[in-house]
Design a protein around this motif. Structure first.
Motif, PDB file in Angstrom:
ATOM      1  N   HIS A 194      47.880  70.235  29.582  1.00  0.00           N
ATOM      2  CA  HIS A 194      47.129  71.182  30.408  1.00  0.00           C
ATOM      3  C   HIS A 194      46.427  70.439  31.543  1.00  0.00           C
ATOM      4  O   HIS A 194      46.126  69.256  31.436  1.00  0.00           O
ATOM      5  CB  HIS A 194      46.100  71.942  29.560  1.00  0.00           C
ATOM      6  CG  HIS A 194      46.714  72.811  28.516  1.00  0.00           C
ATOM      7  ND1 HIS A 194      47.562  73.845  28.843  1.00  0.00           N
ATOM      8  CD2 HIS A 194      46.626  72.802  27.162  1.00  0.00           C
ATOM      9  CE1 HIS A 194      47.949  74.453  27.729  1.00  0.00           C
ATOM     10  NE2 HIS A 194      47.407  73.828  26.686  1.00  0.00           N
ATOM     11  N   SER A 195      46.126  71.159  32.572  1.00  0.00           N
ATOM     12  CA  SER A 195      45.467  70.544  33.721  1.00  0.00           C
ATOM     13  C   SER A 195      44.006  70.975  33.806  1.00  0.00           C
ATOM     14  O   SER A 195      43.701  72.168  33.884  1.00  0.00           O
ATOM     15  CB  SER A 195      46.178  70.938  35.015  1.00  0.00           C
ATOM     16  OG  SER A 195      45.498  70.388  36.128  1.00  0.00           O
ATOM     17  N   LEU A 243      45.001  59.462  27.224  1.00  0.00           N
ATOM     18  CA  LEU A 243      44.504  60.781  27.606  1.00  0.00           C
ATOM     19  C   LEU A 243      45.352  61.361  28.732  1.00  0.00           C
ATOM     20  O   LEU A 243      45.698  62.551  28.729  1.00  0.00           O
ATOM     21  CB  LEU A 243      43.038  60.698  28.041  1.00  0.00           C
ATOM     22  CG  LEU A 243      42.397  62.007  28.512  1.00  0.00           C
ATOM     23  CD1 LEU A 243      42.361  63.031  27.387  1.00  0.00           C
ATOM     24  CD2 LEU A 243      40.993  61.753  29.050  1.00  0.00           C
ATOM     25  N   GLY A 244      45.697  60.515  29.709  1.00  0.00           N
ATOM     26  CA  GLY A 244      46.472  60.972  30.851  1.00  0.00           C
ATOM     27  C   GLY A 244      47.851  61.476  30.496  1.00  0.00           C
ATOM     28  O   GLY A 244      48.454  62.243  31.252  1.00  0.00           O
ATOM     29  N   GLU A 245      48.385  61.073  29.344  1.00  0.00           N
ATOM     30  CA  GLU A 245      49.686  61.565  28.902  1.00  0.00           C
ATOM     31  C   GLU A 245      49.616  63.004  28.400  1.00  0.00           C
ATOM     32  O   GLU A 245      50.631  63.697  28.341  1.00  0.00           O
ATOM     33  CB  GLU A 245      50.228  60.664  27.791  1.00  0.00           C
ATOM     34  CG  GLU A 245      50.591  59.262  28.272  1.00  0.00           C
ATOM     35  CD  GLU A 245      51.064  58.372  27.132  1.00  0.00           C
ATOM     36  OE1 GLU A 245      51.118  58.882  25.981  1.00  0.00           O
ATOM     37  OE2 GLU A 245      51.378  57.195  27.380  1.00  0.00           O
ATOM     38  N   LYS A 246      48.410  63.459  28.052  1.00  0.00           N
ATOM     39  CA  LYS A 246      48.261  64.799  27.469  1.00  0.00           C
ATOM     40  C   LYS A 246      47.499  65.767  28.363  1.00  0.00           C
ATOM     41  O   LYS A 246      47.686  66.985  28.278  1.00  0.00           O
ATOM     42  CB  LYS A 246      47.526  64.690  26.121  1.00  0.00           C
ATOM     43  CG  LYS A 246      48.277  63.862  25.091  1.00  0.00           C
ATOM     44  CD  LYS A 246      47.477  63.764  23.795  1.00  0.00           C
ATOM     45  CE  LYS A 246      48.231  62.931  22.756  1.00  0.00           C
ATOM     46  NZ  LYS A 246      47.463  62.821  21.487  1.00  0.00           N
ATOM     47  N   VAL A 247      46.617  65.228  29.211  1.00  0.00           N
ATOM     48  CA  VAL A 247      45.729  66.078  30.013  1.00  0.00           C
ATOM     49  C   VAL A 247      45.629  65.524  31.432  1.00  0.00           C
ATOM     50  O   VAL A 247      45.531  64.308  31.618  1.00  0.00           O
ATOM     51  CB  VAL A 247      44.305  66.122  29.395  1.00  0.00           C
ATOM     52  CG1 VAL A 247      43.364  66.950  30.270  1.00  0.00           C
ATOM     53  CG2 VAL A 247      44.349  66.669  27.986  1.00  0.00           C
ATOM     54  N   LYS A 248      45.650  66.410  32.416  1.00  0.00           N
ATOM     55  CA  LYS A 248      45.402  65.990  33.787  1.00  0.00           C
ATOM     56  C   LYS A 248      43.905  66.102  34.068  1.00  0.00           C
ATOM     57  O   LYS A 248      43.287  67.133  33.789  1.00  0.00           O
ATOM     58  CB  LYS A 248      46.192  66.858  34.770  1.00  0.00           C
ATOM     59  CG  LYS A 248      47.688  66.614  34.724  1.00  0.00           C
ATOM     60  CD  LYS A 248      48.412  67.420  35.792  1.00  0.00           C
ATOM     61  CE  LYS A 248      49.902  67.130  35.773  1.00  0.00           C
ATOM     62  NZ  LYS A 248      50.643  67.906  36.792  1.00  0.00           N
ATOM     63  N   TYR A 249      43.336  65.029  34.608  1.00  0.00           N
ATOM     64  CA  TYR A 249      41.923  64.990  34.941  1.00  0.00           C
ATOM     65  C   TYR A 249      41.769  64.297  36.290  1.00  0.00           C
ATOM     66  O   TYR A 249      42.729  63.752  36.843  1.00  0.00           O
ATOM     67  CB  TYR A 249      41.130  64.241  33.858  1.00  0.00           C
ATOM     68  CG  TYR A 249      41.591  62.812  33.654  1.00  0.00           C
ATOM     69  CD1 TYR A 249      41.118  61.778  34.464  1.00  0.00           C
ATOM     70  CD2 TYR A 249      42.515  62.484  32.662  1.00  0.00           C
ATOM     71  CE1 TYR A 249      41.553  60.479  34.303  1.00  0.00           C
ATOM     72  CE2 TYR A 249      42.956  61.183  32.488  1.00  0.00           C
ATOM     73  CZ  TYR A 249      42.471  60.186  33.311  1.00  0.00           C
ATOM     74  OH  TYR A 249      42.909  58.903  33.157  1.00  0.00           O
ATOM     75  N   SER A 250      40.554  64.289  36.836  1.00  0.00           N
ATOM     76  CA  SER A 250      40.296  63.614  38.107  1.00  0.00           C
ATOM     77  C   SER A 250      39.477  62.353  37.882  1.00  0.00           C
ATOM     78  O   SER A 250      38.470  62.381  37.162  1.00  0.00           O
ATOM     79  CB  SER A 250      39.528  64.535  39.069  1.00  0.00           C
ATOM     80  OG  SER A 250      40.340  65.584  39.517  1.00  0.00           O
ATOM     81  N   LEU A 278      39.440  69.864  23.353  1.00  0.00           N
ATOM     82  CA  LEU A 278      38.459  69.354  22.402  1.00  0.00           C
ATOM     83  C   LEU A 278      39.139  68.649  21.227  1.00  0.00           C
ATOM     84  O   LEU A 278      38.663  67.619  20.735  1.00  0.00           O
ATOM     85  CB  LEU A 278      37.575  70.501  21.894  1.00  0.00           C
ATOM     86  CG  LEU A 278      36.525  71.021  22.869  1.00  0.00           C
ATOM     87  CD1 LEU A 278      35.907  72.312  22.371  1.00  0.00           C
ATOM     88  CD2 LEU A 278      35.451  69.965  23.102  1.00  0.00           C
ATOM     89  N   ASN A 279      40.275  69.187  20.790  1.00  0.00           N
ATOM     90  CA  ASN A 279      41.011  68.549  19.698  1.00  0.00           C
ATOM     91  C   ASN A 279      41.588  67.208  20.133  1.00  0.00           C
ATOM     92  O   ASN A 279      41.561  66.221  19.392  1.00  0.00           O
ATOM     93  CB  ASN A 279      42.125  69.448  19.206  1.00  0.00           C
ATOM     94  CG  ASN A 279      41.613  70.636  18.403  1.00  0.00           C
ATOM     95  OD1 ASN A 279      40.558  70.530  17.770  1.00  0.00           O
ATOM     96  ND2 ASN A 279      42.331  71.740  18.416  1.00  0.00           N
ATOM     97  N   ILE A 280      42.107  67.155  21.371  1.00  0.00           N
ATOM     98  CA  ILE A 280      42.669  65.911  21.900  1.00  0.00           C
ATOM     99  C   ILE A 280      41.599  64.829  21.976  1.00  0.00           C
ATOM    100  O   ILE A 280      41.839  63.654  21.664  1.00  0.00           O
ATOM    101  CB  ILE A 280      43.299  66.150  23.283  1.00  0.00           C
ATOM    102  CG1 ILE A 280      44.564  66.981  23.157  1.00  0.00           C
ATOM    103  CG2 ILE A 280      43.607  64.834  23.997  1.00  0.00           C
ATOM    104  CD1 ILE A 280      45.123  67.465  24.477  1.00  0.00           C
ATOM    105  N   LEU A 281      40.412  65.197  22.368  1.00  0.00           N
ATOM    106  CA  LEU A 281      39.326  64.234  22.549  1.00  0.00           C
ATOM    107  C   LEU A 281      38.570  63.948  21.241  1.00  0.00           C
ATOM    108  O   LEU A 281      37.596  63.221  21.253  1.00  0.00           O
ATOM    109  CB  LEU A 281      38.365  64.740  23.626  1.00  0.00           C
ATOM    110  CG  LEU A 281      38.916  64.676  25.063  1.00  0.00           C
ATOM    111  CD1 LEU A 281      38.053  65.476  26.008  1.00  0.00           C
ATOM    112  CD2 LEU A 281      38.969  63.215  25.526  1.00  0.00           C
TER     113      LEU A 281
END
Length: 339
Positions: free
Chosen positions: A1-2, A300-307, A336-339
């Motif tokens: 997700h982004s 983290l970057g493999e699962k979620v897009k962040y800045s 939240l589960n990913i983190l």
């Protein structure tokens, strides 16, 4: 997700529906169609500012560059926070027009009225002030680059300084909808009353694109539309923006669609805080600034897009997680589960 930004999704279905319904209407261009007039009237009513002049623009950078350039004298500069959008993230667009951005210290992402007052006072008391850039305007954003909000008192104080020195106060409202939907004592009518010009952001708040510039007391620069065109920011099919803003300001849609983004951002913030995460700043809006260990970022970057925002120290980085009108409960739960 982004969670990279708040404009990664397209547009609200109500807007797409209206664009489709009006698609084959033959309408004049350059702001002279009926939807421009309808949208303007709805915005004036929402702002409680019946005398406002409104102009539809294509994007935030073009809006900032044209508004600032058109309202400043050729020898003027614009005061902004060191972390202000025009100071950092617009590729020198303001300087490209020939105007210096005068960066002042920032506190919780905000300019302080006393700092602006002191800068203006020192400028005019300097016997050599004619050798310096004239501070002819004050720029702030609501919310700020770090998701914080000016209180009504802070806006009153900034407006008082600007009026004392007879310079305009300009608010960048790229994320205005999220600010108004947060826990704040500031209303859209307050912003219209206290500023000389501001813009209502559409791009980040549910529209495909577009911003609505509001000049609050008959102070739109003469031949403003000509200046917009000269600077390459004129949209021939102004209906594109007008239909979108007409939909956004029908039945309170603008604030309605931004409110869930703020609620989900705070849910994300509280959930992460419960897990022991730290934040670089306390943001009450849809942008949350998380302090992360550098060695965890690749995974983290493999699962979620962040800045990426900035380095925090040798071992940590500040990243931004932004919710939007399109963010869902399920996406927040998964993050939240990913983190």
């Amino acid at each position: 997700h982004s969670f990279e930004s708040d404009y990664t999704a397209g547009a609200r279905v109500e807007i797409l529906r209206r664009l489709n319904e009006t698609n084959l209407e033959q309408l004049p261009g350059y702001g002279s169609d009926k939807y421009c007039e309808s949208a303007k009237e709805k915005i004036r009513a929402a702002c409680d500012c019946p005398g406002a002049d409104i102009f539809f623009m294509v994007g935030g950078t073009q809006t900032n560059a044209v508004v600032i350039d058109s309202m400043l004298p050729s020898y003027g500069g614009v005061i902004a926070a060191q972390t202000g959008h025009i100071s950092d993230h617009e590729a020198g667009a303001i300087e490209f027009t020939g105007h210096k951005v005068i960066a002042l210290p920032v506190y919780d992402g905000k300019l302080r009225a006393e700092d602006v007052w002191m800068y203006m006072k020192d400028y005019w008391q300097d016997a050599s002030h004619q050798h310096f850039v004239y501070p002819g305007m004050v720029y702030i954003s609501y919310p700020t680059e770090f998701g914080t909000l000016y209180t009504k008192r802070e806006l009153v104080e900034l407006a008082s300084v600007c009026r004392w020195y007879n310079i305009p106060l300009y608010i960048d409202g790229a994320r205005l909808g999220y600010g108004l939907a947060s826990d704040t004592d500031v209303t859209l009518a307050d912003i219209a009353r206290l500023t000389d010009v501001f813009y209502i952001g559409g791009t980040k708040c549910g529209a495909l694109c577009g911003e609505a510039v509001v000049f609050t007391h008959g102070n739109m620069p003469r031949q403003f539309d000509t200046m917009v065109k000269r600077r390459g920011a004129m949209l021939a099919k102004t209906r594109l923006n007008a239909v979108q803003f007409d939909a956004l300001f029908t039945d309170g849609l603008y604030e309605e669609i931004c409110a869930p983004a703020v609620r989900l951002a705070l849910r994300l913030r509280d959930g992460l805080a419960a897990k022991g995460y730290r934040f670089s700043i306390d943001s009450p809006t849809n942008q949350q600034f998380l302090i992360m260990e550098n060695d965890r970022l690749p995974a983290l970057g493999e699962k979620v897009k962040y800045s990426f925002i900035e380095k925090y120290d040798a071992e940590h980085t500040v990243i931004r997680l932004a919710t939007s009108w399109a963010t869902t409960e399920e996406q927040v739960d998964e993050l939240l589960n990913i983190l």
